[in-house]
Scaffold this motif. Sequence first.
Motif, PDB file in Angstrom:
ATOM      1  N   GLY B 151       9.968  13.209 106.112  1.00  0.00           N
ATOM      2  CA  GLY B 151       9.489  13.770 104.855  1.00  0.00           C
ATOM      3  C   GLY B 151       7.976  13.932 104.815  1.00  0.00           C
ATOM      4  O   GLY B 151       7.453  14.782 104.101  1.00  0.00           O
ATOM      5  N   ASN B 152       7.259  13.117 105.614  1.00  0.00           N
ATOM      6  CA  ASN B 152       5.797  13.229 105.621  1.00  0.00           C
ATOM      7  C   ASN B 152       5.300  14.489 106.302  1.00  0.00           C
ATOM      8  O   ASN B 152       4.136  14.833 106.190  1.00  0.00           O
ATOM      9  N   THR B 154       6.507  17.563 105.920  1.00  0.00           N
ATOM     10  CA  THR B 154       6.855  18.834 105.272  1.00  0.00           C
ATOM     11  C   THR B 154       5.636  19.698 104.977  1.00  0.00           C
ATOM     12  O   THR B 154       5.753  20.916 104.935  1.00  0.00           O
ATOM     13  N   PHE B 155       4.466  19.072 104.790  1.00  0.00           N
ATOM     14  CA  PHE B 155       3.305  19.907 104.430  1.00  0.00           C
ATOM     15  C   PHE B 155       2.934  20.863 105.557  1.00  0.00           C
ATOM     16  O   PHE B 155       2.417  21.948 105.309  1.00  0.00           O
ATOM     17  N   ILE B 156       3.225  20.489 106.801  1.00  0.00           N
ATOM     18  CA  ILE B 156       2.927  21.396 107.920  1.00  0.00           C
ATOM     19  C   ILE B 156       3.700  22.707 107.748  1.00  0.00           C
ATOM     20  O   ILE B 156       3.160  23.799 107.914  1.00  0.00           O
ATOM     21  N   VAL B 159       2.296  24.836 104.891  1.00  0.00           N
ATOM     22  CA  VAL B 159       1.069  25.513 105.313  1.00  0.00           C
ATOM     23  C   VAL B 159       1.395  26.697 106.226  1.00  0.00           C
ATOM     24  O   VAL B 159       0.835  27.789 106.098  1.00  0.00           O
ATOM     25  N   ALA B 160       2.337  26.494 107.142  1.00  0.00           N
ATOM     26  CA  ALA B 160       2.697  27.569 108.075  1.00  0.00           C
ATOM     27  C   ALA B 160       3.294  28.756 107.324  1.00  0.00           C
ATOM     28  O   ALA B 160       3.015  29.921 107.649  1.00  0.00           O
ATOM     29  N   ILE B 162       2.709  29.663 104.178  1.00  0.00           N
ATOM     30  CA  ILE B 162       1.634  30.377 103.473  1.00  0.00           C
ATOM     31  C   ILE B 162       0.883  31.267 104.454  1.00  0.00           C
ATOM     32  O   ILE B 162       0.667  32.459 104.217  1.00  0.00           O
TER      33      ILE B 162
END
Lengths: 212, 180
Positions: B151-152, B154-156, B159-160, B162
């Motif tokens: 879950g940590n 997911t921000f990657i 960002v990809a 976007i």
Amino acid sequence: MAERRYILYPVWDPLLRGVHWWNVLTLCGQLVTGAFILYLGEELDHMDHEGLVGIHLVFGYLFAAGLLVRTLWLFTGPESARLRDLLPVTRAGRRVLWETVRFYLGLLRGTPPLYRAHNPFAGIVYCIFFLVAWFQVVTGAMTLKLAAALREDSALLELHEAGFFLIVLFIAAHLAAVFIHELVERRGLVSAMVHGCKIFTDEEIEALEGEP
Amino acid sequence: MSFYKQEVFMNGKVNIVFGLLYFAATALLGPVLLVPGKGGNFQKMAEATRAVEKVRTESAGGAPSMESLGEAVTGIMDYLKDINRIGFVKSAAHAHGNLEALLNVVAGLVILTLVVPSSYKTVLSLLFLIGAVFHSGMLYLVSVFGIRWAGNLTFIGAVAIIAGLVLLGAASIVGIRKAG
Ligand code: HEM
């Protein structure tokens, strides 16, 4: 003086240039909001603080997007954008690296070293910058996952602060280096980052194209 | 000097193939969500509804008893805890996964037709793959396989996605041309 022909020689592809200026803009947003949080964080009231952190988070995502694209482009882009061009992996690259070091140590006397796209000395610094920038993105994202009460004294936040200073240092050094190289090389480096082409004489291009 | 090598590597096809197969995997979460104890728990929901109904009828004829109120509140809390524990993440993997699978199919089709150098196609293709795998893919790992740390990451993916959308938009301005 002999006639010299100057040629606009393409070195930077459009994506690299676009990402460069994108990173400049988003990083400015990060530095300004980051500096406010760092230096005024305790004086701001709760709402303003949260608001600033929110803007910092959004700019952080935008910066990370540019960084991700540039990182992928290191492996998929044209030759002048690849990791191989940044790092001194060829013999010619290593030669230019030492010439650059000697040129700096000799306090910029003599002819500046000749290279096409990245100067290998700068290239190493850019690679370090990319690593530090990733480190910043990751520590930033991890910090936001912590509960607000834990953030203040977390070691993560200290690392994130250290990264802030490294990036400020990089920008200062980068601007100084661009200024100096522009002065001694006169190739229109900044314009090249806008339209893609550096200026070389035809002899220089011959010398460059003679290399493997 | 030409900037770009002519290579046909990831030209969008991989996104279409991946998108369709990935869609099958995320769509399957739909029926799984209906299985009691796997998604929202319908039995718990029915119990909570019954308890609330009881409070409602009691309060029509005066104050409801503390006992029925207690039952209603714990019933609702049990139900909420239950969906929070499994249902919520799973439905997030289902919804985002479906969307990102479809996004890969669409992006792949657009990339295929773009008239731009192949290195641009490669980087666009990679961004959408990374987007799906690291965003909904990680949600999938969390909810289906119980791998919490995923879950940590997911921000990657966020960002990809976007970056991929903005670049594909820009590439479409120059790269979609009329034939001939
Ligand atoms: C503020 C943050 C900045 C960052 C993070 C940054 C980063 C970089 C990086 C990584 C490169 C290498 C090109 C690549 O491989 O992508 C580069 C090159 C370059 N940057 Fe920046 N830059 C910044 C600001 C600026 C500014 C404000 C200017 C102009 C005044 C500038 C001018 C240049 C030029 C001219 C080059 C090419 C140097 C060469 O020809 O070797 N940069 N920058």
